[in-house]
Design a protein around this motif. Structure first.
Motif, short mmCIF file in Angstrom:
data_model
loop_
_atom_site.label_atom_id
_atom_site.label_comp_id
_atom_site.label_asym_id
_atom_site.label_seq_id
_atom_site.Cartn_x
_atom_site.Cartn_y
_atom_site.Cartn_z
N ASP A 100 -0.69 -14.67 -2.71
CA ASP A 100 -1.44 -15.90 -2.44
C ASP A 100 -1.81 -16.63 -3.72
OD1 ASP A 100 -2.58 -17.84 -0.83
OD2 ASP A 100 -4.55 -16.88 -0.83
N MET A 101 -0.85 -16.74 -4.62
CA MET A 101 -1.05 -17.48 -5.86
C MET A 101 0.30 -17.86 -6.43
SD MET A 101 -2.05 -14.49 -8.63
CE MET A 101 -3.47 -13.97 -7.67
N CYS A 102 0.28 -18.80 -7.36
CA CYS A 102 1.51 -19.21 -8.03
C CYS A 102 1.72 -18.35 -9.27
CB CYS A 102 1.43 -20.69 -8.42
SG CYS A 102 1.39 -21.79 -6.98
N ILE A 103 2.98 -17.98 -9.50
CA ILE A 103 3.32 -17.04 -10.57
C ILE A 103 4.22 -17.73 -11.59
CG2 ILE A 103 4.35 -14.80 -11.10
CD1 ILE A 103 1.88 -14.63 -9.33
N LEU A 104 3.86 -17.61 -12.86
CA LEU A 104 4.68 -18.17 -13.93
C LEU A 104 6.01 -17.44 -14.01
CD1 LEU A 104 2.04 -18.67 -16.75
CD2 LEU A 104 3.42 -20.47 -15.71
N LYS A 105 7.09 -18.20 -13.97
CA LYS A 105 8.46 -17.65 -14.01
C LYS A 105 8.56 -16.44 -13.08
CE LYS A 105 12.21 -15.99 -16.89
NZ LYS A 105 12.56 -15.16 -18.03
N ARG A 106 8.30 -16.69 -11.81
CA ARG A 106 8.30 -15.61 -10.83
C ARG A 106 9.70 -15.06 -10.62
NH1 ARG A 106 8.98 -14.90 -5.22
NH2 ARG A 106 7.56 -13.33 -4.31
N ASP A 107 9.82 -13.73 -10.66
CA ASP A 107 11.10 -13.08 -10.37
C ASP A 107 11.11 -12.56 -8.94
OD1 ASP A 107 13.72 -12.06 -11.58
OD2 ASP A 107 12.90 -10.24 -10.65
N HIS A 108 10.15 -11.69 -8.60
CA HIS A 108 10.07 -11.17 -7.24
C HIS A 108 8.73 -10.46 -7.05
CE1 HIS A 108 11.23 -7.54 -9.46
NE2 HIS A 108 10.80 -6.84 -8.43
N HIS A 109 8.44 -10.12 -5.81
CA HIS A 109 7.24 -9.33 -5.50
C HIS A 109 7.66 -7.87 -5.38
CE1 HIS A 109 3.12 -8.80 -3.94
NE2 HIS A 109 3.66 -7.80 -3.25
N CYS A 110 6.97 -7.00 -6.12
CA CYS A 110 7.34 -5.58 -6.19
C CYS A 110 6.40 -4.74 -5.33
CB CYS A 110 7.30 -5.12 -7.65
SG CYS A 110 7.57 -3.35 -7.87
N TRP A 111 6.96 -4.01 -4.38
CA TRP A 111 6.15 -3.14 -3.53
C TRP A 111 5.56 -1.96 -4.30
CZ3 TRP A 111 9.77 -2.54 1.40
CH2 TRP A 111 9.80 -3.78 2.06
N PHE A 112 6.28 -1.45 -5.28
CA PHE A 112 5.80 -0.27 -6.01
C PHE A 112 4.57 -0.57 -6.86
CE2 PHE A 112 10.40 0.88 -5.59
CZ PHE A 112 10.20 1.94 -4.74
N THR A 113 4.34 -1.84 -7.17
CA THR A 113 3.16 -2.21 -7.96
C THR A 113 2.17 -3.03 -7.16
OG1 THR A 113 4.28 -4.20 -8.78
CG2 THR A 113 4.49 -2.19 -10.11
N GLY A 114 2.60 -3.55 -6.01
CA GLY A 114 1.71 -4.36 -5.19
C GLY A 114 1.41 -5.72 -5.76
N CYS A 115 2.27 -6.21 -6.65
CA CYS A 115 2.05 -7.52 -7.26
C CYS A 115 3.38 -8.15 -7.62
CB CYS A 115 1.16 -7.40 -8.50
SG CYS A 115 1.91 -6.48 -9.85
N THR B 236 0.83 -1.21 0.00
CA THR B 236 0.00 0.00 0.00
C THR B 236 0.86 1.25 0.00
OG1 THR B 236 -1.75 -1.15 1.22
CG2 THR B 236 -1.81 1.26 1.22
N LEU B 237 1.88 1.27 0.85
CA LEU B 237 2.77 2.43 0.91
C LEU B 237 3.54 2.59 -0.41
CD1 LEU B 237 4.22 2.08 4.53
CD2 LEU B 237 2.48 3.68 3.72
N GLY B 238 3.99 1.47 -0.99
CA GLY B 238 4.70 1.54 -2.25
C GLY B 238 3.86 2.08 -3.37
N VAL B 239 2.62 1.60 -3.47
CA VAL B 239 1.70 2.07 -4.51
C VAL B 239 1.35 3.54 -4.31
CG1 VAL B 239 -0.64 1.82 -5.43
CG2 VAL B 239 0.75 -0.21 -5.01
N LEU B 240 1.13 3.95 -3.06
CA LEU B 240 0.82 5.35 -2.78
C LEU B 240 1.99 6.26 -3.12
CD1 LEU B 240 -1.15 5.10 0.60
CD2 LEU B 240 -2.07 5.59 -1.67
N CYS B 241 3.21 5.78 -2.88
CA CYS B 241 4.40 6.56 -3.23
C CYS B 241 4.47 6.80 -4.73
CB CYS B 241 5.67 5.84 -2.76
SG CYS B 241 5.98 5.97 -0.99
N VAL B 242 4.14 5.77 -5.51
CA VAL B 242 4.16 5.93 -6.96
C VAL B 242 3.06 6.86 -7.42
CG1 VAL B 242 3.88 4.73 -9.17
CG2 VAL B 242 5.25 3.70 -7.36
N LEU B 243 1.85 6.66 -6.88
CA LEU B 243 0.70 7.44 -7.34
C LEU B 243 0.79 8.90 -6.93
CD1 LEU B 243 -2.29 4.98 -6.78
CD2 LEU B 243 -1.30 5.71 -8.94
N PHE B 244 0.95 9.15 -5.63
CA PHE B 244 0.90 10.52 -5.13
C PHE B 244 2.28 11.17 -5.05
CE2 PHE B 244 -2.87 8.37 -3.41
CZ PHE B 244 -3.86 9.19 -3.94
N GLY B 245 3.28 10.39 -4.61
CA GLY B 245 4.63 10.95 -4.57
C GLY B 245 5.15 11.27 -5.95
#
Length: 295
Positions: free
Chosen positions: A132-147, A25-34
């Motif tokens: 909470d799901m499996c990701i095809l060729k997962r690299d990492h979870h990104c805070w700035f996008t929330g996914c 949430t903080l990452g997405v808000l930083c991108v949107l509003f910051g």
């Protein structure tokens, strides 16, 4: 025994989900509003001040307007590409579609069972506890996008952070010049004020306005370092043909050369993806089966 499965469609599904954790949430808000605040600061405060109207003749005014238009065009380019790729990252479905097997003994080499999703995972795919799901060729979870960054949206993530680095460089050049013009020549005192901009304000050495522009410059410098580090990580992984998980496990069997690795992530038109998020660049595979070195 017969193996049954439904391969994922080459046409990615659109999905939009809200952030699940506080960090997201903080990452997405930083991108949107910051990010929008920084755009306003650069476009409406820094650039016009950098080219003042004072004591300019007609030729000078025309030159000023031409230079401002060029800089505004560059700023718009970065804004469109950053937010366009950000939007594509969060709306491109890279999750693992359901595969059904009659027996676990029929799993192809490299496949694993995920007890969380009750699914069989192809190689290079992993479960994300945050999504909470499996990701095809997962690299990492990104805070700035929330996914998660996976096979189908990896292109947009790389394009996003590349443009973030370019935008940060662009902004910092003007920010530093502007702040030095306000605070005077760059000295040890002014340099230290960038490290702790609040200290000088609290002690009364400068007013809130000087504190605010100094803080913006400090934040810009930190973001430039952060985005550059994220881009450096991706460049290293492209060169070695690895995901973040494979770097930790020293798995190098998918490295078939830089050009092949680029196409695997950025698509067939890999040389165009930095120009605009909606340029078509079909991926060569389906996120399930990958060529291995030596085969």
């Amino acid at each position: 025994m017969v193996v049954m499965y439904s391969p994922p469609s080459r046409k990615c599904k659109i999905r939009l989900k809200l952030p699940r954790t506080l960090n997201d949430t903080l990452g997405v808000l930083c991108v949107l509003f910051g990010g929008l605040l920084l755009i306003w600061y650069e476009v409406f405060h820094i650039l016009p001040t950098y080219y003042p109207k004072i004591n300019l003749d007609l030729a000078g005014q025309e030159k000023r307007w031409t230079e401002l238009c060029i800089l505004y065009a560059i700023a718009i380019y970065f804004a469109v590409n950053i937010y366009g790729n950000w939007f594509k990252v969060i709306t491109t479905d890279t999750s693992r579609e359901k595969f059904m097997f009659t027996s676990s003994s029929l799993l192809p080499d490299g496949w694993r069972y995920c007890s969380e999703c009750d699914l069989n995972l192809p190689s290079r795919s992993h479960h994300c506890k945050v999504c909470d799901m499996c990701i095809l060729k997962r690299d990492h979870h990104c805070w700035f996008t929330g996914c998660c960054i996976g096979y189908f949206n990896h292109r947009y993530y790389i394009a996003m952070i590349t443009n973030m680095v370019g935008a940060a460089l662009f902004c910092n050049i003007f920010n530093l010049t502007f702040v030095v013009s306000v605070k005077g020549h760059l000295t040890l005192y002014t340099f230290l004020s960038y490290i702790g901009p609040h200290v000088g304000w609290l002690l009364g050495y400068y007013d809130f306005y000087v504190f605010a522009i100094t803080l913006q410059t400090t934040i810009g410098t930190v973001l430039l370092g952060l985005f550059s580090w994220l881009l450096y990580i991706q460049i290293c992984q492209i060169i070695t043909g690895q995901t973040k998980y494979e770097v930790k496990r020293r798995v190098k069997k998918y490295n078939l050369g830089v050009i092949h690795n680029l196409k695997e992530i950025l698509g067939k038109r890999w040389y165009l993806v930095l120009l605009f998020p909606w340029i078509p660049s079909p991926l060569p595979g389906n996120g399930i089966y990958f060529k291995i070195k030596g085969e």
